[in-house]
Design an enzyme around this catalytic site. Structure first.
Site, PDB file in Angstrom:
ATOM      1  N   CYS A   1       5.447   9.615 -33.770  1.00 60.14           N
ATOM      2  CA  CYS A   1       4.233   9.073 -33.156  1.00 60.14           C
ATOM      3  C   CYS A   1       3.027   9.244 -34.085  1.00 60.14           C
ATOM      4  O   CYS A   1       1.909   8.926 -33.713  1.00 60.14           O
ATOM      5  CB  CYS A   1       3.975   9.721 -31.802  1.00 60.14           C
TER       6      CYS A   1
HETATM    7  O1  LIG Z   1       9.184  12.515 -34.053  1.00 58.25           O
HETATM    8  C1  LIG Z   1       8.724  13.514 -33.447  1.00 58.25           C
HETATM    9  O2  LIG Z   1       8.630  14.620 -33.940  1.00 58.25           O
HETATM   10  C2  LIG Z   1       8.224  13.384 -32.016  1.00 58.25           C
HETATM   11  C3  LIG Z   1       8.272  12.043 -31.512  1.00 58.25           C
HETATM   12 SE1  LIG Z   1       7.934  11.971 -29.589  1.00 58.25          SE
END
Ligand SMILES: O=C(O)CC[SeH]
Length: 421
Positions: A366
């Site tokens: 994200c």
């Molecule tokens: O890729 C990550 O570490 C969290 C994604 Se919600």
């Protein structure tokens, strides 16, 4: 044609090393979901057999999730996932503070004081941005305790030192999604519980941990942690994209409250209304049952494969790599390798974009993949090293053969960039 864009058999060659972003569904989980979709489509609130059968699957799943955490089934509330869970728990902290103003005498703090939260500077955005919003909107004051560059996690004494009379909640992730480093949540919660016994004219401090990246990789037990709240995220442990929260002794009238974020038909004991997603809940229950039954096997396998990956990388690149999650003697979840390629002047994203097989990321999915990880920078890792980092997170199905292919793929990618420069 590039292998990455070859026919579907290219799919078979892909080497997925981004399990901290999300995991595939276990076959048993798919079967539980499919079965519930076809057999338990009734409204769980309906009193006829179609509804009763759906409700039964939900309650069985609740039991499985509770057993995974050493909790009671009545402590568990299903929701849409980690973001909803974290938001609900943090908003409960605000409401808890204001509902306990009566016990705040003038001597301890001003009546119009804001609720105070303590967290770390390593948190996932589903905690970080909520608390930043609280601070910006004047809803709460927040202390983001900086992690130590010597340990890769917050220090117990630093968290305790941040406590003030208006502190209403401490929220700390159990394991970091980018470095894999485990935070001293149990020790911190033990210290705070002692402090709570002496907090008479101010609110008790509620204790939350976001266990998204720990569940399914290390044993997670709410009693052992001493958590009042804990966040469960299904798609991090081969389950569906829903979640749950643990709330200690929920509904017993004891000191740990839970306030709904929205209102409706009364499902989940009015804490989280909305007609239940029975099939996904069935999947979450099955994924939890698998963790309960296999956590030691999962942990040992992922540790063996991750350690083999780091051995191979060191063997192939020597001093041309450094491991950002290996800080002091700090413990890590067993599947995560955060590595920077120092022998080439390019970013981690560029290394990955030149890979033909490896599917990974430079950090949280994200977060933008075009800037150094804020988490690594927060740990005082030099920008030149942080910008070269990639995160490789192995899974239950990752094999040594996969690792051999992945390391070779990375080697070819780095060599291609070196020849270009
Ligand atoms: O890729 C990550 O570490 C969290 C994604 Se919600």
């Amino acid at each position: 044609m590039d292998e990455k864009e070859s026919s579907t058999d290219g799919m078979a060659q892909r080497i997925y090393l981004d399990n901290n972003a999300t995991t595939p569904l276990e076959l048993d989980v798919k079967e539980a979901i499919t079965s519930a979709l076809s057999k338990a489509w009734g409204n769980p609130s309906s009193s006829h057999t179609q509804g009763i059968e759906a409700k039964a699957i939900i309650e069985e799943s609740r039991q499985y999730v509770a057993e995974m955490l050493g909790a009671k089934a009545s402590d568990m509330i299903f929701n849409s996932g980690g973001t909803e869970g974290n938001n609900m728990i943090l908003q409960t902290g605000v409401k808890y503070f204001h509902s306990n103003r009566h016990c705040i005498n003038n001597g301890s703090m001003e009546k119009d004081h804001l609720p105070h939260f303590i967290t770390s500077n390593l948190e996932h955005d589903a905690v970080k941005l909520v608390l930043e919003h609280f601070a910006e909107e004047g809803i709460a004051s927040v202390t983001f305790v900086p992690a130590s560059s010597k340990t890769g996690h917050v220090m117990v004494d630093d968290v305790i030192a941040a406590i003030r009379p208006s502190t209403c909640m401490i929220s700390l992730m159990l394991a970091n999604n980018e470095t894999g480093i485990i935070q001293p949540v149990k020790e911190i919660f033990e210290r705070v519980k002692q402090i709570n016994t002496s907090r008479k004219s101010v609110p008790k401090i509620l204790l939350h941990t976001d266990a998204a990246q720990a569940i399914g990789k290390i044993p997670v037990n709410v009693q052992d942690l001493g958590a009042d709240y804990l966040t469960v995220v299904g798609h991090k442990f081969y389950g569906p994209r829903i979640g749950a929260i643990y709330v200690k002794d929920l509904g017993s009238g004891k000191e740990v409250p839970l306030y709904p974020m929205f209102y409706g038909g009364g499902q989940e004991r009015n804490y989280r209304p909305g007609t239940e997603n029975t099939a996904m809940i069935a999947g979450l229950g099955q994924a939890s049952k698998l963790v309960t039954e296999n956590i030691d096997k999962y942990n040992k396998h992922m540790q063996k494969i991750r350690d083999y990956l780091e051995e191979r990388l060191k063997g192939e690149f020597g001093d041309g790599v450094c491991f950002n999650g290996r800080i002091g003697t700090s413990c890590r979840i067993p599947n995560t390798c955060n590595v920077s390629f120092l022998s080439v002047d390019c970013t981690g994203s560029e290394v990955l974009s030149n890979c033909k097989l490896v599917q990974a990321s430079i950090g949280a999915a994200c977060h933008s993949q075009n800037r150094p990880s804020p988490i690594l920078l927060a740990l005082d890792i030099e920008e030149t090293v942080a910008r070269r980092a990639i995160r490789l997170s192995v899974g239950r199905e990752t094999t040594q053969e996969d690792i051999d292919k992945a390391v070779n793929d990375l080697k070819q990618a780095v060599k291609k960039i070196q020849n270009r420069n």
